[in-house]
Enzyme design. Sequence first.
Site, mmCIF file in Angstrom:
data_model
loop_
_atom_site.group_PDB
_atom_site.id
_atom_site.type_symbol
_atom_site.label_atom_id
_atom_site.label_comp_id
_atom_site.label_asym_id
_atom_site.label_seq_id
_atom_site.Cartn_x
_atom_site.Cartn_y
_atom_site.Cartn_z
ATOM 1 N N TYR A 99 -12.489 -7.928 6.610
ATOM 2 C CA TYR A 99 -11.122 -8.500 5.467
ATOM 3 C C TYR A 99 -11.158 -9.666 5.011
ATOM 4 C CZ TYR A 99 -6.924 -7.122 3.476
ATOM 5 O OH TYR A 99 -4.920 -7.177 2.602
ATOM 6 N N ASP A 106 -13.007 -16.840 8.121
ATOM 7 C CA ASP A 106 -11.374 -16.428 7.917
ATOM 8 C C ASP A 106 -11.411 -16.476 9.199
ATOM 9 O OD1 ASP A 106 -9.757 -15.714 7.304
ATOM 10 O OD2 ASP A 106 -10.444 -13.829 6.117
ATOM 11 N N TYR A 110 0.254 -1.701 -0.158
ATOM 12 C CA TYR A 110 0.147 -0.034 -0.224
ATOM 13 C C TYR A 110 0.900 1.056 0.105
ATOM 14 C CZ TYR A 110 -3.015 -3.623 1.527
ATOM 15 O OH TYR A 110 -3.465 -4.511 2.140
ATOM 16 N N LYS A 158 -1.181 -17.196 7.549
ATOM 17 C CA LYS A 158 -0.273 -16.085 8.833
ATOM 18 C C LYS A 158 0.167 -16.866 9.163
ATOM 19 C CE LYS A 158 -3.649 -11.894 8.996
ATOM 20 N NZ LYS A 158 -1.809 -10.536 8.159
HETATM 21 N N1 PMP Z 1 -8.178 -12.694 5.510
HETATM 22 C C1 PMP Z 1 -7.609 -11.913 6.817
HETATM 23 C C2 PMP Z 1 -8.251 -12.184 8.096
HETATM 24 C C3 PMP Z 1 -6.322 -11.213 6.857
HETATM 25 O O1 PMP Z 1 -6.239 -10.250 7.871
HETATM 26 C C4 PMP Z 1 -5.887 -10.834 6.170
HETATM 27 C C5 PMP Z 1 -3.967 -10.357 5.710
HETATM 28 N N2 PMP Z 1 -4.455 -9.382 6.569
HETATM 29 C C6 PMP Z 1 -6.189 -11.968 4.669
HETATM 30 C C7 PMP Z 1 -7.458 -12.635 4.914
HETATM 31 C C8 PMP Z 1 -4.992 -12.019 3.720
HETATM 32 O O2 PMP Z 1 -3.866 -12.579 3.425
HETATM 33 P P1 PMP Z 1 -2.748 -12.891 2.674
HETATM 34 O O3 PMP Z 1 -2.261 -11.009 3.265
HETATM 35 O O4 PMP Z 1 -1.586 -13.467 3.306
HETATM 36 O O5 PMP Z 1 -3.327 -12.660 1.752
#
Ligand code: PMP
Length: 429
Positions: free
Chosen positions: A150, A251, A22, A280
């Site tokens: 997100y 998620d 970003y 993660k």
């Molecule tokens: N889902 C959630 C809840 C996240 O917090 C994130 C990353 N911050 C993602 C998906 C995307 O993961 P990545 O950055 O490994 O593509």
Amino acid sequence: MKNTRSTQDYVNLDKQLLWHPYTSMSQPTPHYLVEKADGCQITLSDGRTLVDGMSSWWSVIHGYNHPTINAAIEKQITQFSHVMFGGFTHKPAIELAEKLINITHRDLQRVFFSDSGSVSVEVALKMAIQYWNTQGKAEKQFFITPKSGYHGDTFAAMSVCDPENGMHNLFSDALTQQFFVSPPPTGFDEPVKTDYLNEIRRSFQQNHQRIAGFIIEPVVQNAGGMRFYNPAYLNRIRELCDEFDILLIFDEIATGFGRTGKLFATDHTDICPDIMCVGKALTGGYMTLAATLTNDRVALGISHEGGVFMHGPTFMGNPLACSAANASLTLLSQYEIPKKISQLENWMKETLAQCEALEQVQDVRCLGGIGVVELKNAVNLHQIQPKFVELGVWVRPFGKLIYLMPPYVISKDQIQKLGNAIYKVASEL
Ligand code: PMP
């Protein structure tokens, strides 16, 4: 030939050549050159050391340069670093799938590995659409999701992120138009509001024929505002999903592996999603790997009459990443998660409480390994990032939020140093 480049030479080259997350190429923000990282400490190439409050975007849960994870990767690298997953399989991937199935809800029985959190969300959405397709409901192609969510930066993931928070609205005309409901009312301990569930019910009633799934970050909406909500909403949403033939997708990319005080945020509920994404912290933050888990209903539904699931990344099930993840999960199993994380929560509560008295502060809240100081106004990251570095800590705020998601192995003194730095920086805003 001896490398004669100075730190400044590298930083200048970085500015000229590299995009960071970003950021602008014409007005780049400062980026600090890292020399090494060990435990909860990051050392910059100018010799300064920083206490890490971010776990490198919530992933490095055991700290940096961990001997157990290092050893696991070193062992694997002498055997093979990668083989294609089409036609081949290997023990690191098989063992990791087995471990994931053992530590998640018993209904989650099948695993798809991918390269990143965003891709695991793409995979989840594709699974849901393909499942309904095989059930003769091909019109179920869309998703309902709460605002303030997100789920990643790729196109389908962006389509289920908050539509207005600025991160992705530039692309809105290029995205599939999904269906949104309000974000869950905040407060982990706040009683459930029936009005909210009624809103979801109405949306399900109106749209269910076109809806493949409901996707949500369980218990905490993370990048969309660090919003904690009552897990009981999820129990009720599960019932609504069942009533209206909608798959439930969790998620857990940010919340998984202990961050909310239980091994998975799902463990705060009585239910199980149909599909769950993790990423993660899966590899202890060593390298990029994610997984999409699902139940037999979805997996066997997709595979009805030998049907195949249409996804297969080049680096699927990468053995080095799987080995790191196996070692990370072994370490995690040696902690007493609820106890360890509630200690971390208490330390953060103690030190962040000082911020409550500041007029710049709207709210201070902690849940598990997440500590949040919400300000009344958005911060200017360019201005305040150097202040944190001067104070010897690594804290990277966004919007109105200054927050901590430290490695689980952090000490009380280090948490206090982080909390004091947040207090000082916030008080000078
Ligand atoms: N889902 C959630 C809840 C996240 O917090 C994130 C990353 N911050 C993602 C998906 C995307 O993961 P990545 O950055 O490994 O593509």
